[in-house]
Motif scaffolding. Sequence first.
Motif, PDB file in Angstrom:
ATOM      1  N   LYS A 289       0.723  -1.005  -0.006  1.00 16.72           N
ATOM      2  CA  LYS A 289      -0.039  -0.046   0.017  1.00 16.72           C
ATOM      3  C   LYS A 289       0.742   1.426   0.114  1.00 16.72           C
ATOM      4  CE  LYS A 289      -4.114  -1.567   2.039  1.00 16.72           C
ATOM      5  NZ  LYS A 289      -5.339  -1.934   3.003  1.00 16.72           N
ATOM      6  N   ARG A 290       1.889   1.248   0.896  1.00 14.51           N
ATOM      7  CA  ARG A 290       2.883   2.290   0.922  1.00 14.51           C
ATOM      8  C   ARG A 290       3.441   2.482  -0.573  1.00 14.51           C
ATOM      9  NH1 ARG A 290       5.308   5.661   4.571  1.00 14.51           N
ATOM     10  NH2 ARG A 290       3.592   5.221   5.793  1.00 14.51           N
ATOM     11  N   PHE A 291       4.167   1.695  -1.104  1.00 13.96           N
ATOM     12  CA  PHE A 291       4.783   1.500  -2.176  1.00 13.96           C
ATOM     13  C   PHE A 291       3.767   2.040  -3.564  1.00 13.96           C
ATOM     14  CE2 PHE A 291       6.070  -0.243  -6.349  1.00 13.96           C
ATOM     15  CZ  PHE A 291       7.416   0.281  -6.315  1.00 13.96           C
ATOM     16  N   GLU A 292       2.533   1.709  -3.563  1.00 14.35           N
ATOM     17  CA  GLU A 292       1.605   2.313  -4.441  1.00 14.35           C
ATOM     18  C   GLU A 292       1.021   3.574  -4.403  1.00 14.35           C
ATOM     19  OE1 GLU A 292      -1.246   2.313  -7.373  1.00 14.35           O
ATOM     20  OE2 GLU A 292       0.141   0.655  -7.104  1.00 14.35           O
ATOM     21  N   LEU A 293       0.652   4.164  -2.985  1.00 14.79           N
ATOM     22  CA  LEU A 293       0.302   5.273  -2.751  1.00 14.79           C
ATOM     23  C   LEU A 293       1.274   6.552  -2.603  1.00 14.79           C
ATOM     24  CD1 LEU A 293      -2.468   4.217  -0.149  1.00 14.79           C
ATOM     25  CD2 LEU A 293      -2.808   4.782  -2.797  1.00 14.79           C
ATOM     26  N   VAL A 294       2.512   5.951  -2.263  1.00 15.17           N
ATOM     27  CA  VAL A 294       3.448   7.008  -1.982  1.00 15.17           C
ATOM     28  C   VAL A 294       4.906   6.794  -2.718  1.00 15.17           C
ATOM     29  CG1 VAL A 294       4.800   8.182  -0.176  1.00 15.17           C
ATOM     30  CG2 VAL A 294       2.818   7.255   0.451  1.00 15.17           C
ATOM     31  N   THR A 295       5.416   5.811  -2.617  1.00 14.17           N
ATOM     32  CA  THR A 295       6.769   5.661  -3.205  1.00 14.17           C
ATOM     33  C   THR A 295       6.815   5.728  -4.947  1.00 14.17           C
ATOM     34  OG1 THR A 295       7.188   4.095  -1.329  1.00 14.17           O
ATOM     35  CG2 THR A 295       8.919   4.037  -3.268  1.00 14.17           C
ATOM     36  N   GLU A 305      17.685   9.623  -2.853  1.00 15.81           N
ATOM     37  CA  GLU A 305      16.232   9.532  -2.082  1.00 15.81           C
ATOM     38  C   GLU A 305      16.223   8.449  -1.267  1.00 15.81           C
ATOM     39  OE1 GLU A 305      13.010  10.947  -4.818  1.00 15.81           O
ATOM     40  OE2 GLU A 305      14.136  10.267  -6.381  1.00 15.81           O
ATOM     41  N   GLU A 306      15.285   8.440  -0.206  1.00 18.59           N
ATOM     42  CA  GLU A 306      15.403   7.670   0.666  1.00 18.59           C
ATOM     43  C   GLU A 306      13.678   7.595   0.969  1.00 18.59           C
ATOM     44  OE1 GLU A 306      16.440   7.507   4.889  1.00 18.59           O
ATOM     45  OE2 GLU A 306      18.115   6.551   4.007  1.00 18.59           O
ATOM     46  N   PHE A 307      13.335   6.286   1.054  1.00 20.57           N
ATOM     47  CA  PHE A 307      11.663   6.119   1.357  1.00 20.57           C
ATOM     48  C   PHE A 307      11.548   5.073   2.386  1.00 20.57           C
ATOM     49  CE2 PHE A 307      12.181   7.156  -3.180  1.00 20.57           C
ATOM     50  CZ  PHE A 307      11.422   8.101  -3.231  1.00 20.57           C
ATOM     51  N   ASN A 372       3.026   9.379 -13.969  1.00 19.60           N
ATOM     52  CA  ASN A 372       4.246   9.088 -13.334  1.00 19.60           C
ATOM     53  C   ASN A 372       5.235  10.154 -13.658  1.00 19.60           C
ATOM     54  OD1 ASN A 372       6.856   7.447 -12.873  1.00 19.60           O
ATOM     55  ND2 ASN A 372       5.678   6.831 -11.114  1.00 19.60           N
ATOM     56  N   ALA A 373       5.627  10.733 -12.711  1.00 19.22           N
ATOM     57  CA  ALA A 373       6.954  11.729 -12.864  1.00 19.22           C
ATOM     58  C   ALA A 373       8.204  11.139 -13.514  1.00 19.22           C
ATOM     59  CB  ALA A 373       7.109  12.489 -11.407  1.00 19.22           C
ATOM     60  N   TYR A 374       8.719   9.878 -12.570  1.00 11.45           N
ATOM     61  CA  TYR A 374       9.827   9.422 -13.249  1.00 11.45           C
ATOM     62  C   TYR A 374       9.712   9.006 -14.798  1.00 11.45           C
ATOM     63  CZ  TYR A 374      13.757   6.291 -13.503  1.00 11.45           C
ATOM     64  OH  TYR A 374      14.978   5.574 -13.579  1.00 11.45           O
ATOM     65  N   LEU A 375       8.587   8.411 -15.021  1.00  7.90           N
ATOM     66  CA  LEU A 375       8.354   7.951 -16.483  1.00  7.90           C
ATOM     67  C   LEU A 375       8.588   9.184 -17.307  1.00  7.90           C
ATOM     68  CD1 LEU A 375       7.694   5.797 -18.465  1.00  7.90           C
ATOM     69  CD2 LEU A 375       5.244   6.408 -18.074  1.00  7.90           C
ATOM     70  N   ARG A 376       7.925  10.274 -16.851  1.00  8.53           N
ATOM     71  CA  ARG A 376       7.827  11.477 -17.747  1.00  8.53           C
ATOM     72  C   ARG A 376       9.111  11.950 -18.061  1.00  8.53           C
ATOM     73  NH1 ARG A 376       5.516  15.787 -14.284  1.00  8.53           N
ATOM     74  NH2 ARG A 376       7.641  15.976 -13.580  1.00  8.53           N
ATOM     75  N   GLU A 377      10.119  12.036 -17.023  1.00  8.98           N
ATOM     76  CA  GLU A 377      11.390  12.525 -17.189  1.00  8.98           C
ATOM     77  C   GLU A 377      12.255  11.683 -17.715  1.00  8.98           C
ATOM     78  OE1 GLU A 377      12.014  15.573 -16.205  1.00  8.98           O
ATOM     79  OE2 GLU A 377       9.870  16.090 -15.891  1.00  8.98           O
TER      80      GLU A 377
END
Length: 583
Positions: A289-295, A305-307, A372-377
């Motif tokens: 859930k954390r990976f899907e909603l936040v990471t 970066e750190e998660f 997704n921001a990483y995909l875009r960049e």
Amino acid sequence: MDTPTSGMEKMALEEGADRKLLIAVDFGTTFSGVAWAQTRRPDVQTIIIQWPDSTSGGLEGISSDKVPTELRYEGSECKWGFQVDDFGPRHQWFKLDLDPSQSRGVSDLSRQYPDQHALPPGYNASGEKLCTDYLTALRKHTEEVLKHKLPQSILKSTPIEYIITVPAVWSDTAQAKTRLCAEAAGMGKQLMIISEPEAAAIYALHAMDPHSIKIGDTFVLCDAGGGTVDLISYTVSALKPILQVEEAATGTGRLCGSTFLNRIFNKFLVDKLGLNEEWDEEVVEDAMKRFELVTKKAFRGSPTEEFVIPVPGLADNPTQGVRRGKFRMTGAEVSAIFEPVVQEVVTLVRGQIAATNKTVKAVLLVGGFGQNAYLRETIRASVDPAIEVMQPPNGWTAVVRGALMKGLSQLEPTTARVKVASRSARKHYGTERMAKYDAVKHAKRPNYWDAYDGEYKVNDMDWFIRKGDPVTEDKSFKRQYHKVWPVAEGHNKAVSQDLLMSQDPDNTGAPVYKDSGDVRYLARLTADLSCIPPNDLAQKTGKDGRQYYSVHYDIEMTYYSAHTKYAMVYKNVKYDSVTVEYV
């Protein structure tokens, strides 16, 4: 004297004579969406966001723009969408079973990272049954929601028409299967089918600043969803009275959506922490859930970066990075999870850009993964710096919004804002014909004697549409056919014509003969001649002196966004009596 209720119903019936209720369904691989509008109020377009969950059978269990495309059978009960919890077996991705011809269905990612809870294809139910059951649940829920949005008098008097979307690379057989499933689910015979990336492009281009678009601009549309990634390209051909575009390259697609990020992360967790004594399903659920909603959403690509991922119940283990029920992931570890998936998408985007043979102005990212921001960049860093990479508004629901816009414009042309003027044929389409034998041209080919014409004949291919040809909804393709048979055999009630296709994957050109290249049977067209009296059939004498029936007729084909309509034309009269049996 009318009661107030009967008076309202009478008024609704009178007003509803030219009113329709249009419901668009984005039948997705991992998530599906629904939008609706009335033709009387085409400007009011509503997304359904209320869905039942596992604890509530009502309408308002979960609020979301989309609902999971998942099923679970529990005895005689069929649970769907958010009613299917994360534990236990469930049916997923069953939409792809409608088109087993697609090689993307067995991509490297899907082989390497299977879902541990997903039932295998065909397990206790066929793909067609799963799709029908899911679409039935979706339809019933939608119509239940509409009971709370519109007066009963309107619902009773207004015809409902459905639109359903399919991938751009869907085969003709899969399109036909999708239609049959939707019809069996109660969505009616007047069903409209639209390709997903085309629907997304209609909405995305409409949402853009019109002053930034010029004739000749080419856009690549990338619909990156949970399971699949579909691409298509368009070039602007007109700005007024409405924006018109033409396909610049045929669509492509692959199974490399964002669900694979979750599967790779799951495997990463098991490899890293799965041997701990405290490891169980609850740990996995909280971490996922954390990976899907936040990471997934927060990651920008930096290795520094750190998660923090919750792993409740796990004992402290400094070597594993676990402390106080939390596990720390580095940006490098997250990057390793993203890399195989993102690189597949980048390869598709670059391939689509190259296929246009034009200067591309922008890549438009839609779909859930497309936000997704990483995909875009990553895409931005992988293409020519002059190409913009944009994420239009409402990207996750662009397909269903565009499908609704397309449907409304079909019923009310004045509402059209974006029109796809022509599409690019994805295959060669044709038939086998009898041609006069030429010893030079047809050397080494088997030939036979035609008693009617009194000459040797050979069978070769007649391609009426070639791969890459522009096709439009406004123009039908007509092909004349000639059938002869001895009068002594009586009046044929039907004539059949086999339709063949060639995908020509290496673009070497359309094959000359049916048994060369990759020519495949697509469908058999059967035209009903029972409506033509025997006396109206022309009779001619063959070279052999026998009497023959001689019938010249046309098969008329109209290619739409994601389906084809056929009709027979005989003596300038159109008979909509051509049946199509897909191979």
